[in-house]
Motif scaffolding. Structure first.
Motif, short mmCIF file in Angstrom:
data_model
loop_
_atom_site.label_atom_id
_atom_site.label_comp_id
_atom_site.label_asym_id
_atom_site.label_seq_id
_atom_site.Cartn_x
_atom_site.Cartn_y
_atom_site.Cartn_z
N MET A 167 35.70 44.11 46.37
CA MET A 167 36.45 43.26 45.61
C MET A 167 37.16 44.16 44.45
O MET A 167 36.71 44.92 43.77
CB MET A 167 35.85 42.16 44.63
N LYS A 168 38.57 44.05 44.56
CA LYS A 168 39.26 44.76 43.47
C LYS A 168 39.29 44.54 42.07
O LYS A 168 38.94 43.30 41.72
CB LYS A 168 40.69 44.84 44.07
N PRO A 169 39.29 45.52 41.14
CA PRO A 169 39.21 45.15 39.63
C PRO A 169 40.11 44.33 39.12
O PRO A 169 39.96 43.62 38.22
CB PRO A 169 38.98 46.78 39.28
N ALA A 170 41.40 44.46 39.49
CA ALA A 170 42.52 43.77 38.91
C ALA A 170 42.46 42.31 38.96
O ALA A 170 42.56 41.72 37.53
CB ALA A 170 43.91 44.31 39.64
N PRO A 171 42.13 41.78 39.91
CA PRO A 171 42.00 39.99 39.77
C PRO A 171 41.06 39.81 39.21
O PRO A 171 41.07 38.61 38.28
CB PRO A 171 41.83 39.67 41.38
N LEU A 172 39.90 40.32 39.08
CA LEU A 172 38.61 40.08 38.40
C LEU A 172 39.01 40.35 36.83
O LEU A 172 38.56 39.45 35.96
CB LEU A 172 37.22 40.83 38.82
N PHE A 173 39.52 41.46 36.47
CA PHE A 173 39.69 41.73 35.07
C PHE A 173 40.63 40.72 34.58
O PHE A 173 40.50 39.87 33.29
CB PHE A 173 40.28 42.76 34.62
N GLU A 174 41.75 40.19 35.23
CA GLU A 174 42.81 39.25 34.91
C GLU A 174 42.24 38.03 34.91
O GLU A 174 42.47 37.15 33.69
CB GLU A 174 44.31 39.34 35.72
N ALA A 175 41.49 37.57 35.67
CA ALA A 175 40.78 36.32 35.73
C ALA A 175 39.88 35.85 34.55
O ALA A 175 40.05 34.90 33.91
CB ALA A 175 40.17 35.86 37.27
N ILE A 176 39.01 36.99 34.50
CA ILE A 176 38.01 36.61 33.44
C ILE A 176 38.43 36.90 32.03
O ILE A 176 38.09 35.89 31.14
CB ILE A 176 36.83 37.82 33.55
N GLU A 177 39.67 37.71 31.90
CA GLU A 177 40.12 37.71 30.52
C GLU A 177 40.94 36.24 30.28
O GLU A 177 40.98 35.81 29.03
CB GLU A 177 41.24 38.87 30.58
N ASP A 178 41.57 35.88 31.08
CA ASP A 178 42.59 34.50 30.98
C ASP A 178 41.64 33.56 30.84
O ASP A 178 41.96 32.72 30.09
CB ASP A 178 43.15 34.56 32.45
N ILE A 179 40.68 33.51 31.64
CA ILE A 179 39.66 32.19 31.49
C ILE A 179 39.01 32.32 30.15
O ILE A 179 38.53 31.06 29.26
CB ILE A 179 38.51 32.08 32.49
#
Length: 245
Positions: free
Chosen positions: A62-74
């Motif tokens: 799993m790529k880091p970018a979607p995870l970082f963006e999602a967790i920061e946004d949520i």
């Protein structure tokens, strides 16, 4: 309490959380649940969340970018930042004590991995990393459901009998005592007579000793940290010796 899950399969959860104890507790607003689709934080037309690992190897990460963006946004939504939980074999073993600890959080975000795992940099976002055991699951969704189920049972109003959660296995470091229902005799096997006596003190004493015996037989490792009197510990040691013979 509010649970949230970040997953590539957000539809995974509702069928379970709408049934039985979880369903009733959810309808009574004992807890809230929202599933977020990780693909909502991708920016290519294929909504790609994985890629091949550097250095070669099997599977996809799993790529880091979607995870970082999602967790920061949520995490930026709402009044309180969530307690972010990741799942990994490297995490601390999940047990009843951890469930009790999590039951005091107001908001929990469960991050569900897939494929061969996540880019290591994503774990920087975790407040907690837990392992559900020494085995491998296809994805973190099952692990997330285990956490939700075990924590919700501890919340006020979740169970019909508020003492139920306090009287189960692991609640006091021991396995739960054996239980029986009607008929009193089934195929020649009788319920222990003390349970039919109506003597509540005697029943409580039998249940305590039976819990120690069962733990000595099935999970002797738990006895090392269980809170026992000197007499109970001696009884546990005798039970273990008899079990080994």
């Amino acid at each position: 309490m509010r649970f949230e899950a970040l997953s590539v399969f957000p539809e995974f959860f509702d069928s379970y959380l709408d049934m039985s104890i979880m369903g009733r507790a959810r309808k009574r607003s004992v807890f809230e649940f929202v599933a977020h689709d990780l693909r909502s934080w991708t920016h290519d037309r294929h909504n790609t969340v994985d890629d091949s690992p550097f250095g070669g190897g099997q599977g996809m990460l799993m790529k880091p970018a979607p995870l970082f963006e999602a967790i920061e946004d949520i995490s930026s939504r709402g009044e309180a930042r969530p307690h972010v939980v990741f799942f990994s074999p490297c995490g601390r073993p999940y047990c009843q004590a951890v469930a009790e600890e999590l039951s005091h959080k107001n908001r929990i975000l469960l991050v569900c991995g897939r494929y061969e795992g996540m880019d290591e940099r994503a774990y920087e976002l975790a407040d907690d990393i837990v392992s559900m055991g020494d085995y491998v699951l296809t994805g973190g969704e099952l692990a997330a459901l285990c956490v939700i189920d075990s924590v919700v049972r501890l919340l006020p109003g979740a169970l019909g009998d508020e003492m139920s959660a306090k009287d189960e296995s692991f609640s006091d470091g021991l396995l739960e005592y054996a239980q029986y229902t009607r008929p009193a005799v089934f195929r020649g096997r009788a319920v222990p007579e003390v349970l039919l006596s109506g003597n509540h003190a005697a029943v409580d004493a039998w249940r305590r000793r039976n819990a120690i015996e069962r733990t000595a037989r099935w999970r002797p490792d738990l006895l090392e940290v269980a809170e026992l009197t000197d007499e109970e510990r001696a009884f546990a040691e005798r039970s273990m010796r008899e079990e080994r013979q």
